[in-house]
Design a protein around this motif. Structure first.
Motif, PDB file in Angstrom:
ATOM      1  N   SER A   1      37.642  34.225  42.704  1.00 16.80           N
ATOM      2  CA  SER A   1      37.811  34.750  41.940  1.00 16.80           C
ATOM      3  C   SER A   1      39.148  36.009  40.917  1.00 16.80           C
ATOM      4  O   SER A   1      39.711  35.616  42.809  1.00 16.80           O
ATOM      5  CB  SER A   1      36.760  35.243  41.520  1.00 16.80           C
ATOM      6  OG  SER A   1      36.630  36.603  42.155  1.00 16.80           O
ATOM      7  N   VAL A   2      38.815  35.713  39.835  1.00 13.72           N
ATOM      8  CA  VAL A   2      40.120  36.647  39.266  1.00 13.72           C
ATOM      9  C   VAL A   2      38.742  37.705  38.545  1.00 13.72           C
ATOM     10  O   VAL A   2      39.028  37.051  37.201  1.00 13.72           O
ATOM     11  CB  VAL A   2      41.186  36.297  39.012  1.00 13.72           C
ATOM     12  CG1 VAL A   2      42.240  37.381  38.161  1.00 13.72           C
ATOM     13  CG2 VAL A   2      41.828  34.979  39.579  1.00 13.72           C
ATOM     14  N   ASP A   3      38.637  38.800  39.130  1.00 14.00           N
ATOM     15  CA  ASP A   3      38.029  39.621  37.653  1.00 14.00           C
ATOM     16  C   ASP A   3      38.489  40.978  37.933  1.00 14.00           C
ATOM     17  O   ASP A   3      39.612  41.760  38.780  1.00 14.00           O
ATOM     18  CB  ASP A   3      36.279  38.970  38.361  1.00 14.00           C
ATOM     19  CG  ASP A   3      36.297  39.452  40.601  1.00 14.00           C
ATOM     20  OD1 ASP A   3      37.401  40.412  40.523  1.00 14.00           O
ATOM     21  OD2 ASP A   3      34.989  39.063  40.437  1.00 14.00           O
ATOM     22  N   LEU A   4      37.600  41.635  37.846  1.00 12.31           N
ATOM     23  CA  LEU A   4      38.075  43.557  37.504  1.00 12.31           C
ATOM     24  C   LEU A   4      37.953  44.024  39.054  1.00 12.31           C
ATOM     25  O   LEU A   4      38.908  44.778  39.549  1.00 12.31           O
ATOM     26  CB  LEU A   4      37.147  44.155  37.266  1.00 12.31           C
ATOM     27  CG  LEU A   4      36.772  44.321  35.620  1.00 12.31           C
ATOM     28  CD1 LEU A   4      36.034  44.943  34.859  1.00 12.31           C
ATOM     29  CD2 LEU A   4      37.434  44.820  35.181  1.00 12.31           C
ATOM     30  N   GLU A   5      37.065  43.701  40.262  1.00 12.40           N
ATOM     31  CA  GLU A   5      37.656  43.764  41.478  1.00 12.40           C
ATOM     32  C   GLU A   5      38.584  43.297  42.126  1.00 12.40           C
ATOM     33  O   GLU A   5      39.352  44.026  43.556  1.00 12.40           O
ATOM     34  CB  GLU A   5      36.042  43.600  42.177  1.00 12.40           C
ATOM     35  CG  GLU A   5      35.115  43.964  41.901  1.00 12.40           C
ATOM     36  CD  GLU A   5      35.022  45.720  41.246  1.00 12.40           C
ATOM     37  OE1 GLU A   5      35.084  46.622  42.271  1.00 12.40           O
ATOM     38  OE2 GLU A   5      34.180  46.776  40.792  1.00 12.40           O
ATOM     39  N   GLY A   6      39.730  42.023  41.567  1.00 13.06           N
ATOM     40  CA  GLY A   6      40.555  42.130  42.336  1.00 13.06           C
ATOM     41  C   GLY A   6      41.593  43.395  42.146  1.00 13.06           C
ATOM     42  O   GLY A   6      43.336  42.666  42.333  1.00 13.06           O
ATOM     43  N   PHE A   7      42.269  43.945  41.504  1.00 15.29           N
ATOM     44  CA  PHE A   7      43.380  44.808  40.979  1.00 15.29           C
ATOM     45  C   PHE A   7      42.746  45.836  41.457  1.00 15.29           C
ATOM     46  O   PHE A   7      43.318  46.702  41.058  1.00 15.29           O
ATOM     47  CB  PHE A   7      42.928  44.221  39.370  1.00 15.29           C
ATOM     48  CG  PHE A   7      43.632  43.003  38.945  1.00 15.29           C
ATOM     49  CD1 PHE A   7      44.342  42.381  39.419  1.00 15.29           C
ATOM     50  CD2 PHE A   7      42.708  42.544  38.338  1.00 15.29           C
ATOM     51  CE1 PHE A   7      44.813  41.559  38.891  1.00 15.29           C
ATOM     52  CE2 PHE A   7      42.874  41.221  38.152  1.00 15.29           C
ATOM     53  CZ  PHE A   7      44.451  40.973  38.058  1.00 15.29           C
TER      54      PHE A   7
END
Length: 460
Positions: A341-347
């Motif tokens: 996934s690519v979400d807020l937690e990925g950054f």
């Protein structure tokens, strides 16, 4: 004040601002408003934005700083809210250009709240401003290309003249400006540009987001000064905008002949992922390539992306900051390969330091493709080839990313995206479901309730 218009296109703008908004356009406007407000609430917790919202010395208390319990004068609230709106790189945009709505909504919101405007008036004001700004944007992009050929640094957008005009026009309408005052507001704002001489997206400095904030602040101030009696420059309208006639294939003035009959806002897009939209076509192509089977990141030999030229600028593989990660296609693709996934937690800092993700990102290569470049900006395409160590090649392609007006997000998926954004800014998690549900309902009904009620639902 004089209402004489120096050009017919300027007269067309004035007449359009006094005209009605049809129901279909209003619904698109409501969607843009809701999208930007959800993004701004999430962005209120971002590095840099949160510190300014918490610690900056502001005056006044007429307008809210979203995601916080602070209030400030409309220009200052507009500055902070517009910076928040772009901070998470999840706000809407127009298909052939930049993020038109962020400054319009964030800047106009402050004026609308201060003047206790109803939701329909605000949405209609945003919709009208959007149409004008898309048309200005087309000319400014053409000018930008020539400027970038002549100067040693790169002029970045979407933080330029149209992001000043948008909040100015929206604010003036929400502040009950007369027709003359609205004309002068446009003239003042149309001769202002807050230009980022170099947008340090690869570095990811939080100050980058405040270029949008300063544009919104300037726009609201333009409206306030016009209402106070300041006149804009007709000569500036002529000197600045007449040359645009030669820059556009169909001319500049003709862009405004379609105001009220062709609604550009119908081609706005939403973002399924909180990253630069240039990273989305490669990501969607990657998803098409690998979602039919599980791929172990360690089995990936290389990932080759072919796409349009602008997207190849997103090639830095080792981002050190949140914003840099959002502008790195290698990092975004590697994140999806490793996390699914690519979400807020990925950054987060921890995610950015993940050695497995960084290792995969180093194997991603971006190449310009003539076919996709020829179709840009009407279509934003990419194809991806994933070479596995066992000799298998997995491929996928997209002509435009998910969230495009030709491939909209399903309602349930989009609503869940907004829920996550609101929870991130209002509570830091999704445990306070009642609070987040209230905020979601406020976005869904933004055109049916007073703006002050909507804003109250977007504060802790």
């Amino acid at each position: 004040m004089s209402t004489r218009h120096s050009r017919e296109w300027e007269r067309a703008v004035a007449e359009f601002l006094a005209s009605s908004v049809d129901d279909s356009a209003r619904e698109h406007g409501r969607a843009v408003v809701a999208d930007v407000l959800a993004a701004a609430v999430a962005g209120s917790a971002a590095l840099g934005v949160a510190g300014v919202a918490r610690d900056a010395v502001f005056s006044g208390d007429e307008a809210s700083i979203l995601g916080t319990d602070r209030r400030a004068a409309p220009p200052q609230a507009a500055m902070t809210n517009a910076a928040a709106a772009i901070a998470q790189e999840v706000e809407e945009g127009h298909n052939t250009g930049g993020h038109v709505g962020a400054g319009i909504v964030a800047g106009g919101l402050a004026a609308a709240e201060a003047n206790d405007v109803d939701g329909e008036t605000f949405v209609d004001a945003c919709t009208r401003a959007y149409e004008i700004c898309v048309r200005l944007e087309r000319a400014i992009f053409a000018m930008k290309d020539q400027m970038n050929d002549a100067i040693p640094w790169l002029v970045r957008n979407p933080h330029s003249t149209w992001t000043t005009v948008g909040p100015a026009v929206t604010s003036a309408i929400c502040l009950d400006a007369t027709a003359e005052e609205l004309t002068e507001t446009f003239r003042i704002a149309a001769n202002l540009a807050v230009i980022s001489m170099h947008d340090p997206y690869a570095e990811g400095a939080p100050a980058r987001n405040f270029t949008a904030g300063f544009s919104a602040q300037a726009g609201v101030t333009a409206a306030l000064t016009a209402i106070a009696g300041l006149e804009g420059s007709r000569a500036a309208i002529e000197a600045v905008y007449d040359p645009f006639e030669e820059l556009l294939p169909d001319g500049f003035a003709s862009q405004f002949e379609t105001l009220g009959t062709e609604w550009a806002i119908a081609e706005h897009y939403v973002k399924p992922y909180p990253s630069c939209r240039y990273t989305h076509p490669p990501l969607d192509a990657l998803r098409e390539a690998i979602d039919v089977e599980s791929v172990d990141p360690s089995s990936v030999e290389s990932v080759t992306v072919r796409t349009f030229a602008n997207a190849t600028d997103m090639s830095h593989p080792e981002p050190e900051t949140m914003t840099a990660g959002k502008f790195s296609a290698p990092y975004v693709l590697a994140t999806y390969l490793c996390r699914g996934s690519v979400d807020l937690e990925g950054f987060t800092p921890e995610a950015l330091a993940d050695e497995t993700v960084r290792s995969v990102a180093a194997r991603v290569e971006l190449r310009e493709d003539e076919g996709y470049e020829a179709e840009f900006p009407e279509s934003w395409g990419a194809r991806v080839a994933v070479e596995l160590r066992n000799g298998t090649t997995l491929t996928g392609s997209r002509d435009y990313p998910r969230g495009d007006y030709r491939d909209p997000m399903p309602d349930a998926e989009y609503r869940e995206r907004n829920r996550v954004l609101l929870a991130h800014g209002l509570s830091g998690d999704q445990k306070d479901t009642a609070r987040v549900d209230e905020a979601l309902d406020a976005l869904d009904t933004v055109a049916e309730r007073p703006i002050r009620e909507t804003v109250a639902a977007l504060r802790p």
